[in-house]
Design an enzyme around this catalytic site. Structure first.
Site, PDB file in Angstrom:
ATOM      1  N   SER A   1      47.003  39.264  33.841  1.00 31.97           N
ATOM      2  CA  SER A   1      46.392  40.649  33.771  1.00 31.97           C
ATOM      3  C   SER A   1      45.887  41.405  34.966  1.00 31.97           C
ATOM      4  CB  SER A   1      45.156  40.775  32.514  1.00 31.97           C
ATOM      5  OG  SER A   1      44.652  41.963  32.564  1.00 31.97           O
TER       6      SER A   1
ATOM      7  N   TYR B   1      37.073  37.069  30.312  1.00 35.87           N
ATOM      8  CA  TYR B   1      38.411  37.477  30.309  1.00 35.87           C
ATOM      9  C   TYR B   1      38.817  37.456  31.958  1.00 35.87           C
ATOM     10  CZ  TYR B   1      42.687  39.963  29.234  1.00 35.87           C
ATOM     11  OH  TYR B   1      44.178  40.425  29.208  1.00 35.87           O
TER      12      TYR B   1
END
Ligand SMILES: NC(=O)c1ccc[n+]([C@@H]2O[C@H](COP(=O)([O-])OP(=O)(O)OC[C@H]3O[C@@H](n4cnc5c(N)ncnc54)[C@H](OP(=O)(O)O)[C@@H]3O)[C@@H](O)[C@H]2O)c1
Length: 269
Positions: free
Chosen positions: A141, A154
């Site tokens: 990401s 995350y």
């Protein structure tokens, strides 16, 4: 890996979101899919979609939190479809929250699903791939390129995935195995961001889940090290953030990222 026809791909996260786009895209190239997720309904939906287009898809309902049982998953996949040529580590989770409000279990589950399970699956599949040839694609990401407040676990998992891929790519140079990392920004219409029903910052915009699937295919076919999936000139900004992290903070504040993330933490979405 130029010709994908007849290859077998293990794709995690095949029940919803971006995973089904990746599987359908690979299946259209003649790849047999072994899809993994927990939810049987979603797995069946993806399987039906692929089969309705003439592709082949097997499904395994499995909880990737069970790191110690991943060898059983690999065995099951091989008995359904034969040797695995392509591994797509796509399954992932995120939890928006103030860091101190996360439980120890949340912290460990994000790291397990997003980082530990992909690393262990790769460790299990790599020996056969080194003999026969193979390809690994890791879905990270942009949150792994620049830290994200209220979603920092995350971010840590995705940064770990990016650096692990980077190291392993160098180790695999000259072998029959390739590895790529894909770094999407905000993705519309399907997936974890679309599911939150919040608007992406205007300056960053969104890409489509098919853009991510196309990036996965391109990575495999062209042996790309890393592909960023985001509209606009994000690479120079990431480079500036590396040279001067505080200026990087200012840029993401201009974009409105921390404000949006705080809103998601407070609404828990
Ligand atoms: N969507 C975005 O905007 C975006 C942006 C950047 C990066 N990404 C990355 O892209 C990847 C796919 O994300 P997405 O948006 O498609 O997410 P999603 O819609 O939430 O789907 C996640 C997938 O992972 C599976 N999964 C989650 N926990 C699991 C577990 N314990 N065991 C087995 N499977 C599990 C889910 O299946 P079950 O729930 O059925 O188990 C589902 O199929 C992730 O790695 C994510 O970090 C997404």
């Amino acid at each position: 890996m130029e010709n994908l026809s007849g290859k077998v791909a293990l794709v995690t996260g095949n029940s919803q979101g971006i995973g089904p786009y990746i599987s359908r895209t690979l299946a259209r190239e003649g790849v047999t899919i072994v899809g993994v997720a927990r939810t049987e309904e979603g797995l069946n939906r993806t399987k039906e979609e692929i089969e309705s287009e003439g592709g082949i898809c097997h499904s395994i309902s499995f909880d990737l939190m069970q790191i110690d049982r991943l060898s059983e998953l690999v065995g099951q996949a091989q008995s359904l479809a034969g040797d695995i040529d392509i591994l797509v580590n796509n399954a992932g989770i995120e939890i928006y929250n103030y860091y101190q409000n996360n439980g120890a279990e949340e912290l460990s589950s994000i790291l397990k699903i997003n980082l530990h399970a992909p690393m262990e699956l790769t460790r299990l599949l790599l020996p056969a791939m080194l003999d026969r040839g193979g390809y690994i694609v890791n879905l990270a990401s942009l949150a792994g390129k620049k830290g994200m407040g209220y979603n920092s676990i995350y971010s840590a998992s995705k940064a770990g995935m990016i650096m692990w891929t980077d190291g392993l790519r160098q180790e695999l140079r000259g072998t029959k195995v390739g590895i790529s990392v894909i770094c999407p920004g905000y993705i519309d219409t399907a997936g974890m961001f679309a599911g939150s029903h919040v608007k992406a910052p205007l300056l960053l915009g969104t890409s489509s889940p098919q853009d991510v699937a196309d990036a996965v295919l391109k990575a495999i076919q062209q042996g790309k090290a890393e592909i960023i999936v985001n509209k606009g000139p994000i690479k120079p900004l990431l480079a500036i953030g590396q040279i001067t992290p505080r200026f990087g903070d200012t840029v993401v504040r201009w974009f409105g990222v921390p404000k949006l993330s705080r809103k998601r933490a407070e609404g828990n979405r």
